[in-house]
Design an enzyme around this catalytic site. Sequence first.
Site, PDB file in Angstrom:
ATOM      1  CB  ALA A  10      -0.895   0.243   0.564  1.00 26.06           C
ATOM      2  CG  ASP A 169       0.905 -11.200 -13.464  1.00 27.88           C
ATOM      3  OD1 ASP A 169       1.799 -10.147 -13.186  1.00 27.88           O
ATOM      4  OD2 ASP A 169       0.893 -12.256 -14.241  1.00 27.88           O
ATOM      5  CG  HIS A 170       4.063  -6.584  -9.963  1.00 31.05           C
ATOM      6  ND1 HIS A 170       3.994  -7.876  -9.353  1.00 31.05           N
ATOM      7  CD2 HIS A 170       5.400  -5.285 -11.261  1.00 31.05           C
ATOM      8  CE1 HIS A 170       5.078  -7.866  -9.824  1.00 31.05           C
ATOM      9  NE2 HIS A 170       5.799  -6.817 -10.305  1.00 31.05           N
ATOM     10  CG  HIS A 232       5.045 -11.969 -12.193  1.00 32.68           C
ATOM     11  ND1 HIS A 232       4.144 -12.011 -12.249  1.00 32.68           N
ATOM     12  CD2 HIS A 232       5.699 -12.148 -11.589  1.00 32.68           C
ATOM     13  CE1 HIS A 232       4.085 -11.266 -11.285  1.00 32.68           C
ATOM     14  NE2 HIS A 232       4.946 -11.863 -10.460  1.00 32.68           N
TER      15      HIS A 232
END
Length: 489
Positions: A10, A169-170, A232
Site C-alpha cells: 500500500a 499480475d503487475h 508472470h
Amino acid sequence: MIFGATGDLANRKLFPSLYRLFEKGNLSERFAVVGVARRPLSNEEFQENVKNSVQSAIKDSTRLDEFASHFYYHSHDVTDSSSYLALKSMAEDLDNTYGLEGNRIFYLAMAPEFFGTIAVHLKQDGLTETNGFKRLVIEKPFGHDLESAKELNSQIRHAFSEDEIYRIDHYLGKQMVQNIEVIRFANALFEPLWNNRHISNIQVTSSEVLGVEERGRYYEKSGALRDMVQNHMLQMVALLAMEPPIRLTTDEIRSEKVKVLRAMRPLEGDMVHEHFVRGQYGKGMLDGEQVPGYREEPMVDSESNTETFVAGRLTIDNFRWAGVPIYIRTGKRMAVKSTKIVIQFKDIPMNLYYETGQTVNPNLLIIHIQPDEGITLHLNAKKSGNQLEANQVKLNFSNKSGSGINTPEAYEKLLYDCMRGDATNFTHWDEVALSWSFVDKISEVWENHKAKNFPNYEAGTMGPEEADQLLAKEGFSWWPVADLDVDNC
C-alpha cells in the site's frame, strides 16, 4: 477499501499510484479510500502516513493535502463480524458524503491466507449488498497449488462473480507487456512471420539482482517456480503465442490466452529433468560487495531445497508453434536486473557472404520490459567502405524519450482499469487453473528429488551451467541481456 493499508504494498505502490491518477484527473473528487488494518490509528495519523508515502515516491506533489483528505481509517479484525458491520456503516456514510452511488472496490493487499476469510465476511456481513458495482482485487499468489487455488476460488466466488474478481499480475500492467499485442497485431511486418516457419526460438528472461532479503519465510514455501513462473512468465508466454483475437475485448483476449495454456505440453517424471533446470544462489560478489548465499539468508533452512532460479523449455503443441522452443529463465541474485523477450528469426537458407569468411547474424526482435522500456530490431546491412560486407545494425525505440516520459507505473494502470471495469489485464480463473496444473507437475518432481548440487550458481552470475546446456542441446544459447539493453543497442 484497502485491506492491509499499513503494509509495504500500500505504501510503496498503491498510494502513489492513486495520487498520480488524482493529479491527472483520472480520479474525480468523488472518491474515498478507507484504509483497513489491524493497528489502531486515527484518520489524521493515517492521512499523514499517506502523505509521507506519496512524497517518498513523487517529489512534486502539489495537491497532497487535498488528496489525503479523502482517506479514512478503520482498525479491523478480519475474523470478527462486528468489525465488518462497523466498516459497512462507515462505507454507507462515505457513500452519502461523496455521492458514490454504492460503488465499492475491495483491495486485498495482505497475506493470501486471509483472502477467503475476508471475501466470505464481506458477503456475510452485508458489505457487498450495494446498489453500485462491487469488485474484489487480489494479489498473487492465488493459492499454493491447484488444489489450494480451487479452494480459495470457491470461497471468493461465494461472494463475488468471476467478472467482479480482479486478480492482479503487475507484469500485465507494464507498458511493454501490453505492447506485445500492438507489436504483433498492428504491424504487417511481424504477424505474417510470427510462426514456426520463420521463428527459430523465443527467449523470455526475468532476472533480479536482489536476494530474498526479509522474505525468507515466504520464499521457502514458494520458490522461483511458484513466485515467478506460474504467473508472470507464463502470462508473457501466453501473450506472445496467442492467436489474433476476433476483437480486442477482455473476453476474446482471455480466450486466446487460455488456448495457449491448454496447448502447452505437460511435463511429468523424467521429462521435468530434461526440460527444466533449477538453481539456488550461493555467496558471491555484486557491485564489488560480498553477498550471502540463499541458505545464509534470514528465515531460510540451512539445508534448503528451494530453488531461486528456474530455466525451462516450453513446447506449445498447436499449428502455429509446433517445433519452436520457448525458453524461459528467472532468478534472484543474478548479474543484472532485466526483463526481456528475444524473438530469434530463422537464418536465411544460404549465406551468400560465406566466401568472404563472414557469419551473418540472425535477425532479432527484442522487447525490453524493465528496467528500460522499448523495442530493438537487429538487421543486417552493408558495412561502410568499398567491400560488400554485411554488418549488424540495430533499430531502436525507447520509452525513455518522446511519449514514454510519462509512462504510467504498472499499478497506476491496473488500478485505473479496475475503476473503469476493464479486466483485460487481469488474470481469469481459467488461466490460473491451467498455470497451476502445469507447474504442479514440476513442483512434485522437484520436491520428491532433493537437489544434489545446491547452491549451484554464484550470486552475481546468470545462473547455473545447466541452464546454458538446456539450449546448447538444440544449438542455441542465451542472448546476454546486458548487451541487449536499449542504451547498448
